[in-house]
Scaffold this motif. Structure first.
Motif, PDB file in Angstrom:
ATOM      1  N   ILE A   1      43.935  35.967  48.357  1.00  0.00           N
ATOM      2  CA  ILE A   1      43.233  35.328  47.246  1.00  0.00           C
ATOM      3  C   ILE A   1      42.442  34.126  47.733  1.00  0.00           C
TER       4      ILE A   1
ATOM      5  N   ALA B   1      38.860  34.123  45.200  1.00  0.00           N
ATOM      6  CA  ALA B   1      38.958  34.713  43.867  1.00  0.00           C
ATOM      7  C   ALA B   1      39.235  33.643  42.820  1.00  0.00           C
TER       8      ALA B   1
ATOM      9  N   ALA C   1      40.400  38.900  42.277  1.00  0.00           N
ATOM     10  CA  ALA C   1      41.503  39.086  43.217  1.00  0.00           C
ATOM     11  C   ALA C   1      41.791  40.562  43.470  1.00  0.00           C
TER      12      ALA C   1
END
Length: 671
Positions: A64, A69, A75
């Motif tokens: 992530i 993200a 994500a």
């Protein structure tokens, strides 16, 4: 109907041969994370990822952070075989797995379900990923253990449990769509997130906040309308835990989500021409979860989960040329749930059993205003769905190399009656002298889903924009048989992984919204209606590879070949590509702390309607990421999303990306 032609097999075989060759030629190199150290709860008890009988993918906190993200949608965007599709009639994206759409994929946070903002599909763009430990993705029917919403699979978000006395972090970023920005602003989108956690022997407290704000963008600069919303999405969550003893604790988890979005659309007015219409979406979701748990992993333990959640949504269409809001829809959804799970080790068996009761209520009212006249339409009047469920699962270890995982879930709905969903999964593994390991997984399960309140009762009237979506109270429950088979090779020397999986989902009475062509012609509107397709099937193969390449490079591949057909008509189910390819390349550069990442996706052409008349073109997307760690506390990052600037044609049905090229820069600090 598509079939598995020689060219398809040749393509898959070529990828497989190249993958094995890559593994065999890979030099010895350490990786950041070993599969036996990744703990997952894919079978409702925590186990190492390599030991799970049910096929499970994991997106880690490092993944992530590496891809920057901002929410669950971003994500999940690089998970092999997973599609993210726009939710019909509003902003946001839902998760599709193995050709099964977002209405049938269960989204959980720490094991508790997330309410669908539209009454059917969970909007993944509403879920921030500020302080997440990992995301687990289970593919295929998981109804036996997770309930009626999990025919397609499960996405379980596990929040981070901090052990240090004090931890804190803050990240800020901003970017631009270039000439598609609605404002001449270098930071057309802004993102700020932060977290602070305090921890001692008895108490822990964690607070997370996330704000995403943007000025909007347009792919049609000479038009009245714009495609990218203007407004904000805000998440605020906390977790308070009190430990009565090391194995007895209580956790309280309140969350608030709020969004205020505006899109500018155009509508034809007789005698005037196209006029501007502001489409507004305002949402507030209040969630309170509680968990009481006692016992340790290797002895009898139990947990009780409870949640209550309220969703309030207001959508409005407002013509600035009038003095009133022309159309407004107010949606109110309440959900309550209580579940109990007990785990009992018994020799070479590990029993898990429990139950769940839940209730959901929906009210939807629409207001149409013309001058001093207001028409009030009750679209859903206090519709209620209540369910009671019990489940049982047995992890049965036979010798040193085989585990069987039988289980079932009994589901009772006040309208649809009672249904029993059995499943059986198995894992056979062997380890070589080199430490390499082969896993063989086989599974079959019965998926089951009762039509939700939206599908049964909703009337989504957007006539002024050319379409209407109609509910159907006579829908039958849908059922599926899901078959899963896979072989996985784990290379000990460098943590390389190669997996080849086959899947097949035979679905009866599949519930889909589809255009009613005859009614559309009569009303001169696009009329969509929920209906049961008598039989449908999704089947295919998936190849997943992760391997270091040497010189600081590592490579990821996810290739999915899929057929998705209506077994009565022989036609393809819409919006399912035959080929889906996801590639990733990471480079730990010679400059210490600098990591460069490229992520690419390819989707083959696909039909956009069940009659197989219209197709969306094949397309490719490339994302570029850069991360530079200055010291243990500071890092800077940048990226280009959709560097290829691939974008849909907004004048027709098209499954290519909505957003064009987006360039951004950010900085993060942690303690």
């Amino acid at each position: 109907m598509r079939c598995c032609t020689f060219s398809h097999l040749t393509f898959a075989g070529l990828l497989l041969n190249l993958s094995f060759a890559s593994l065999a030629a890979t030099p010895i190199q350490a990786t950041s994370q070993q599969l036996d150290s990744i703990l997952v709860t894919g079978i409702r008890t925590e186990r190492a990822l390599a030991d799970i009988p049910v096929r499970t993918e994991v997106v880690s906190a490092a993944d992530i952070e590496k891809t920057h993200a901002k929410d669950l949608q971003e994500a999940l965007s690089h998970v092999p075989g997973l599609q993210l599709r726009p939710i019909h009639g509003k902003t946001g994206y839902g998760v599709w797995l193995q050709g099964i759409d977002a209405n049938r994929v269960l989204i959980l946070v720490d094991g508790n379900p997330v309410s669908a903002s539209t009454g059917s599909a969970v909007d993944t763009s509403q879920i921030a990923v500020t302080d997440i430990e990992r995301i687990q993705i289970i593919k295929g029917a998981a109804s036996a253990m997770y309930g009626t919403s999990a025919m397609g699979g499960v996405v379980n978000i596990i929040t981070r449990q901090h052990s240090q006395p004090v931890t804190a972090s803050i990240t800020a970023s901003g970017g631009s769509w270039g000439d598609q920005d609605l404002k001449s602003n270098a930071l057309a989108q802004r993102h700020l997130k932060g977290q602070v956690a305090l921890n001692n022997d008895a108490w822990s407290f964690n607070l997370m906040a996330d704000v995403r704000d943007q000025d909007g963008w347009t792919a049609t600069p000479n038009s009245i309308s714009n495609e990218g919303f203007k407004g904000h999405k805000r998440n605020l969550a906390s977790q308070v835990q009190y430990r009565f003893s090391p194995d007895f604790m209580f956790t309280l988890s309140p969350r608030i989500y709020q969004e205020d979005l505006t899109n500018r659309l155009s509508e034809f007015a007789p005698g005037i021409g196209n006029v501007k219409v502001n489409k507004k979406e305002q949402t507030t979701t209040l969630h309170l979860g509680a968990r009481l748990e006692k016992g340790s992993e290797n002895e009898f333990n139990w947990s009780i989960n409870a949640l209550t959640e309220n969703f309030k949504g207001e959508t409005a269409q407002d013509k600035p040329v009038t003095q009133w809001v022309d159309q407004q829809r107010d949606t109110d959804i309440d959900q309550q749930l209580v579940s109990l799970q007990m785990n009992y080790p018994l020799g070479n068996h590990h029993l898990s059993f429990g139950g769940q009761v839940s209730e959901e209520t929906m009210d939807v009212v629409q207001y149409k205003r013309t001058g001093s006249t207001t028409e009030r339409l009750v679209e859903v009047d206090n519709a209620t769905a209540s369910t009671q469920e019990v489940f049982l699962q047995d992890s049965w270890f036979i010798g040193e190399h085989l585990e069987l995982l039988p289980g079932f879930r009994a589901h009772h709905d006040k309208d649809a009656g009672t249904h029993l969903s059995p499943m059986m999964n198995s894992l056979f593994f062997t380890t070589f002298d080199s430490g390499d390991r082969i896993n063989l997984r086989l599974g079959v399960g019965n998926g089951y889903r009762v039509a939700n309140l939206k599908e049964r009762y909703f009337v989504f009237d957007h006539s002024q924009f050319g379409y209407k979506v109609m509910g159907n109270p006579d829908l039958e429950p849908e059922s599926s048989i899901s078959y899963q088979a896979g072989i996985e090779w784990l290379k000990a020397s460098n943590n390389a992984r190669l997996e080849l999986s086959l899947f097949r989902n035979d679905i009866t009475d599949l519930i889909e919204s589809d255009q009613d062509l005859s009614e559309s012609a009569i009303q001169n509107l696009q009329i969509f209606r929920y209906q049961n397709f008598e039989k449908a099937r999704t089947q295919g193969a998936e190849l997943v590879l992760h391997t270091p390449l040497g010189l600081g490079f590592s490579f990821d591949l996810g290739y999915t070949w899929m057929e998705a057909t209506d077994r009565i008509t022989g036609k393809d189910l819409p919006s399912r590509p035959e080929h889906l390819v996801k590639l990733g390349l990471d480079w730990q550069t010679p400059l210490e702390g600098l990591v460069l990442t490229a992520k690419a996706k390819y989707e083959s052409q696909q039909f956009t309607d069940s009659e197989n008349i219209n197709k969306t073109p094949a397309f490719s997307v490339l994302d570029l990421k850069a991360n530079y760690t200055l010291n243990p506390h500071w890092r800077i990052f940048s990226g280009i999303n959709n560097a290829t600037n691939t974008q849909k044609d907004f004048t027709q049905a098209d499954n290519r990306p909505e957003e064009g090229r987006f360039i951004y820069l950010g900085m993060g600090w942690k303690y």
